[in-house]
Design an enzyme around this catalytic site. Structure first.
Site, PDB file in Angstrom:
ATOM      1  CE1 TYR A 298      -7.242  11.321  -0.020  1.00 24.39           C
ATOM      2  CE2 TYR A 298      -7.611  11.258  -2.235  1.00 24.39           C
ATOM      3  CZ  TYR A 298      -7.709  10.722  -1.220  1.00 24.39           C
ATOM      4  OH  TYR A 298      -8.360   9.474  -1.144  1.00 24.39           O
TER       5      TYR A 298
ATOM      6  CG  HIS B  29      -0.907   5.240  -1.756  1.00 22.38           C
ATOM      7  ND1 HIS B  29      -1.673   4.250  -1.640  1.00 22.38           N
ATOM      8  CD2 HIS B  29      -2.163   6.062  -1.925  1.00 22.38           C
ATOM      9  CE1 HIS B  29      -2.902   3.914  -1.892  1.00 22.38           C
ATOM     10  NE2 HIS B  29      -3.194   5.322  -2.026  1.00 22.38           N
TER      11      HIS B  29
ATOM     12  CE1 TYR C  18      -4.297   1.706   0.391  1.00 26.28           C
ATOM     13  CE2 TYR C  18      -2.963   3.151   1.700  1.00 26.28           C
ATOM     14  CZ  TYR C  18      -3.997   3.026   0.915  1.00 26.28           C
ATOM     15  OH  TYR C  18      -5.076   4.001   1.065  1.00 26.28           O
TER      16      TYR C  18
ATOM     17  CD1 TRP D 255      -6.175   4.019  -6.516  1.00 30.43           C
ATOM     18  CD2 TRP D 255      -4.278   3.694  -7.440  1.00 30.43           C
ATOM     19  NE1 TRP D 255      -5.535   4.326  -5.569  1.00 30.43           N
ATOM     20  CE2 TRP D 255      -4.001   4.254  -6.124  1.00 30.43           C
ATOM     21  CE3 TRP D 255      -3.011   3.318  -8.323  1.00 30.43           C
ATOM     22  CZ2 TRP D 255      -2.871   4.229  -5.575  1.00 30.43           C
ATOM     23  CZ3 TRP D 255      -1.979   3.673  -7.725  1.00 30.43           C
ATOM     24  CH2 TRP D 255      -1.636   4.052  -6.432  1.00 30.43           C
ATOM     25  CD1 TRP D 256     -10.357   3.792  -5.858  1.00 24.91           C
ATOM     26  CD2 TRP D 256     -12.137   3.423  -6.976  1.00 24.91           C
ATOM     27  NE1 TRP D 256     -10.812   4.854  -5.843  1.00 24.91           N
ATOM     28  CE2 TRP D 256     -11.870   5.059  -6.540  1.00 24.91           C
ATOM     29  CE3 TRP D 256     -13.329   3.334  -7.649  1.00 24.91           C
ATOM     30  CZ2 TRP D 256     -12.924   5.821  -6.669  1.00 24.91           C
ATOM     31  CZ3 TRP D 256     -14.316   4.345  -7.758  1.00 24.91           C
ATOM     32  CH2 TRP D 256     -14.008   5.776  -7.332  1.00 24.91           C
TER      33      TRP D 256
END
Length: 127
Positions: A49, A30, A26, A87-88
């Site tokens: 963000y 990112h 993860y 991506w999700w």
């Protein structure tokens, strides 16, 4: 002098659980977010963000500002973006939603399906 004023930013805070065995993956993905995903975020008026991680609970905390004028329309544009959906599919596999009956990021909010990330109430803010 212009009469156009920028809308007041809507601040959004969300949480989700990270499956601890996927922490490194993860964090790595990112560190290299796909440019098309970043562009879609910016095009949908999302700014400032960030995602933070608490290793003692495996909770991810996301915070962003929405500066557009039609939140639902901009979120739908994100949902319809093919690269974002890819991506999700990857990142959802690393996560466990805290919303009962949530299915995925893509299906969050569709036909009454709960959002994948759990939205939080902001109880204090000072600029």
């Amino acid at each position: 002098m212009s009469n156009t004023t920028r809308p007041e930013a809507k601040r959004i805070h969300q949480i989700i659980k990270l499956k601890p065995e996927h922490y490194e993956a993860y964090k790595e993905c990112h560190a290299k977010v796909w440019p098309e995903v970043l562009q879609r975020i910016k095009s949908s008026h999302i700014e400032d963000y960030s995602i933070s991680y608490d290793p003692s609970t495996n909770i991810l905390f996301a915070s962003f500002k929405y500066t557009g004028t039609n939140f639902e329309e901009d979120m739908e544009a994100i949902r319809q973006d093919a690269r974002t959906r890819e991506w999700w599919k990857m990142t959802d596999g690393y996560q466990q939603s805290l919303n009962l009956r949530a299915v995925s990021s893509e299906m969050g909010g569709v036909n009454g399906t709960p959002a994948w990330w759990k939205e939080l109430e902001e109880v204090f803010y000072v600029a």
